[in-house]
Scaffold this motif. Structure first.
Motif: not given
Length: 654
Positions: A408, A529, A364, A526, A506, A491, A406, A403
């Protein structure tokens, strides 16, 4: 939600679909027939024995649930969950609800205006999509099943295992999919875990009660039993804030607030951490008070920073520096805040540094959102949309957004299920792990609720705007699920391979307002995030910004995805042209596009041989030949885009 790529495809046979539909419809029919009927009494010994056996089986089998339908995807087995039967959470405080007993329960009924106190009577059966146990009423005369669906844990602990006594707000008594009677909890705020039972100690003993519970909280904090430590501090504060104590010893409540600030940070309850830090301020000028207030301002600033309230964070750290000039930590925080404020104002990001700081362990980004070049407005035929406030050139950044939440693919929160929605009789792949994470974040930080609830979802709730009761935040989990389903984004595989059961997904709140077009004028990128939105062609001030929700070059697949996931049929110029294609031409185009994808998997563009480039040119031309020149004039030829991008970068070896 944006569509998943082929690696996440889940296939259901017609027989599997029919089996799921029949099971659910049979259950709904039985519920309808039993609605309002009196509850049948259970035998306590048998009920406890069954729950104990089920708990042992769950411990041996893991979290898989033998009573929930399962289906297989390329990435593993997925449970099938039923959605589309929403009801609102209780928005009334306990003090305004009338007590009831287990014996008063009626089948398939929401007992509005009532509350039910129960105590756990058996082990908890912990499964992937639900937890359940047997509970008895206060006098132990009756026993019943209590089930928490999907949102089974708080602060990493199963909620049914966190306490032995619970109060259920406006109990919902219904049937499981297997036809067993149960008290069902869908909204976490409808189930209150009772850690403390405090007798009315009277005003004289209030300070003694406050100090006693603070000592308990301190002990539990040292043992890292955070949820119960928080509950002890909360009860301690209630006693300490009674008027007689506030007049006699105002520092007691401040001291407890400091302790609870620390617990709140550990629990990621940032809203309350900020409020507690501010409540602990003394505003006195003696040295000891200045030191305490300096720490309080630091905590308040850290909380505001985590909430993205950068100006508030700046104010707190500057107030800290007035008390403790030259504090290194405060100055470090202020430098970071200045970077965040620049990002917010002018969209300046150190992309190289951001990318270098990302990893699987740290996925992040520490960055602010830059959204001030766009505004929300009415989009004819589409509801709301985002519009450019200034002219934008191709490849320029329109906006960048951090975001809201999110999950992952490599994180334990990543969890995908098949959902059968009884409202439209459709089965979909759904990232329910993201829904759970959003609900958890909103329960911890209710100040964020309004901006998420403002997003579009099929279920709009009951029209009530109550987000808080005496017992804490109220989150409508059904509404969050529908919002997530319509607004979440894939994402991307930024950190590892993913399958059908653990796709990275996300929610970007501001980006969620952007409408779809198969001929978009913007494209998403991207960095962790952080979502960057770039223009793909010139955009004029006042023009609506569009992205494509589904990038498939297969018209039929794209049409199905748009209807199944977002509930609309696209009638843009490209869809109109493709709809008019001869089915044989469309089939041939898709076969050639599949060949092109396979080619791109095998051949890298860097230093490609001349013969390889010639093969790519022929393949691109063959795909182009499936398009009618007149009908597609001025329209993108989506099936050729990837291989033409490859050709644009390829060069022969020298």
């Amino acid at each position: 939600m944006t569509s998943q790529n082929d690696g996440n495809t889940v296939f259901l046979t017609e027989q599997e679909v029919e089996r799921i539909q029949i099971t659910v419809k049979d259950k709904l029919k039985k519920c309808s027939e039993l609605r309002g009927h009196a509850r049948e009494r259970r035998d306590a010994k048998t009920a406890i024995s069954q729950a104990t056996a089920a708990s042992l089986m769950a411990d041996m089998a893991g979290t898989s649930d033998p009573n929930i339908a399962q289906t297989k995807g390329r990435g593993g087995t997925l449970p099938v969950l039923v959605v589309g039967q929403p009801y609102p959470p209780c928005v009334v405080s306990l003090q305004d609800l009338e007590p009831m007993k287990l014996a008063d329960l009626l089948m398939d009924t929401h007992h509005r205006g009532r509350q039910l106190t129960v105590k756990r009577a058996s082990p908890v059966v912990t499964l992937a999509a639900r937890s359940w146990t047997m509970v008895q009423d206060k006098v132990g005369e009756e026993i019943e099943r209590l089930e928490v669906c999907l949102h089974t844990s708080r602060q990493g602990e199963d909620v049914l295992q966190s306490a032995s006594v619970f109060v259920i707000k406006e109990p919902y008594f219904t049937l499981t999919d297997q036809g067993e009677a149960t008290l069902r909890i869908d909204h976490p705020s409808d189930l209150i875990a009772c850690w403390n039972e405090i007798a009315n100690s009277g005003e004289v003993a209030a300070e003694k009660v406050a100090r006693s519970f603070k000592v308990d909280g301190d002990t539990l904090l040292k043992q890292n039993d955070l949820p119960i430590a928080h509950a002890k501090y909360t009860e301690s504060l209630k006693a300490a804030r009674q008027e007689i104590v506030s007049n006699a010893n105002p520092d007691l409540a401040r001291d407890i607030s400091r302790s609870r600030t620390h617990v709140n940070f550990l629990l990621d309850q940032v809203d309350e951490a900020k409020a507690d830090a501010e409540a602990s301020l003394t505003s006195r000028q003696d040295q000891r008070s200045k030191e305490l207030d300096s720490k309080a301002y630091f905590s308040a600033g850290c909380a505001a920073y985590k909430l993205g309230e950068y100006q508030d964070a700046k104010d707190s750290f500057e107030k800290q520096l007035k008390l403790v000039p030259g504090d290194k930590d405060a100055n470090t925080k202020l430098r970071k805040i200045e970077m965040r404020l620049r990002e917010q104002e002018i969209g300046t990001y150190d992309v190289t540094k951001i990318r270098a700081g990302l990893s699987r362990a740290r996925p992040r980004v520490d960055a602010a959102s830059f959204i001030k070049m766009t505004k929300l407005g009415d989009s004819p035929g589409r509801g709301r949309g985002l519009f450019a406030m200034h002219n934008v050139s191709p490849r320029d950044i329109i906006m960048c957004e951090k975001a809201f939440c999110v999950v992952w693919g490599h994180e334990r929160e990543a969890w995908t299920a098949m959902t059968y929605d009884v409202r439209d009789d459709r089965i979909r792949v759904s990232p329910v792990g993201l829904s759970k994470s959003i609900v958890h974040k909103l329960l911890n930080n209710p100040s964020q609720l309004r901006k998420v609830i403002d997003l579009y979802g099929d279920y709009q709730g009951d029209g009530e705007s109550v987000f808080m009761t005496e017992e804490g935040p109220v989150v409508d989990t059904f509404r969050i699920h529908d919002i997530m389903s319509r607004n979440a984004f894939d994402a991307g595989k930024q950190y590892e391979e993913e399958g059908s059961s653990n796709a990275s997904t996300g929610l970007w709140v501001w980006t969620s307002y952007i409408n779809h077009s198969c001929i978009p004028n913007a494209k998403r990128e991207y960095i962790g995030d952080l979502m960057l939105l770039r223009a793909t062609r010139p955009i004029l001030a006042g023009e609506e910004v569009f992205i494509t929700y589904d990038e498939s070059s297969d018209y039929d697949a794209r049409k199905t995805a748009l209807m199944n996931t977002w509930g609309f049929e696209c009638n843009c110029a490209l869809c109109t042209a493709e709809r008019s294609d001869d089915p044989a031409a469309r089939k041939k185009r898709q076969e050639l596009a599949t060949d092109a994808d396979a080619f791109l998997e095998r051949e890298h563009w860097a230093n490609a041989k001349r013969l390889t480039i010639v093969r790519a040119q022929r393949l691109a031309q063959a795909i182009d030949d499936t398009y009618d020149e007149e009908r597609y004039k001025g329209l993108p030829r989506v099936a050729t885009q990837r291989i033409k991008d490859w050709l644009a970068k390829a060069s022969p070896r020298r």
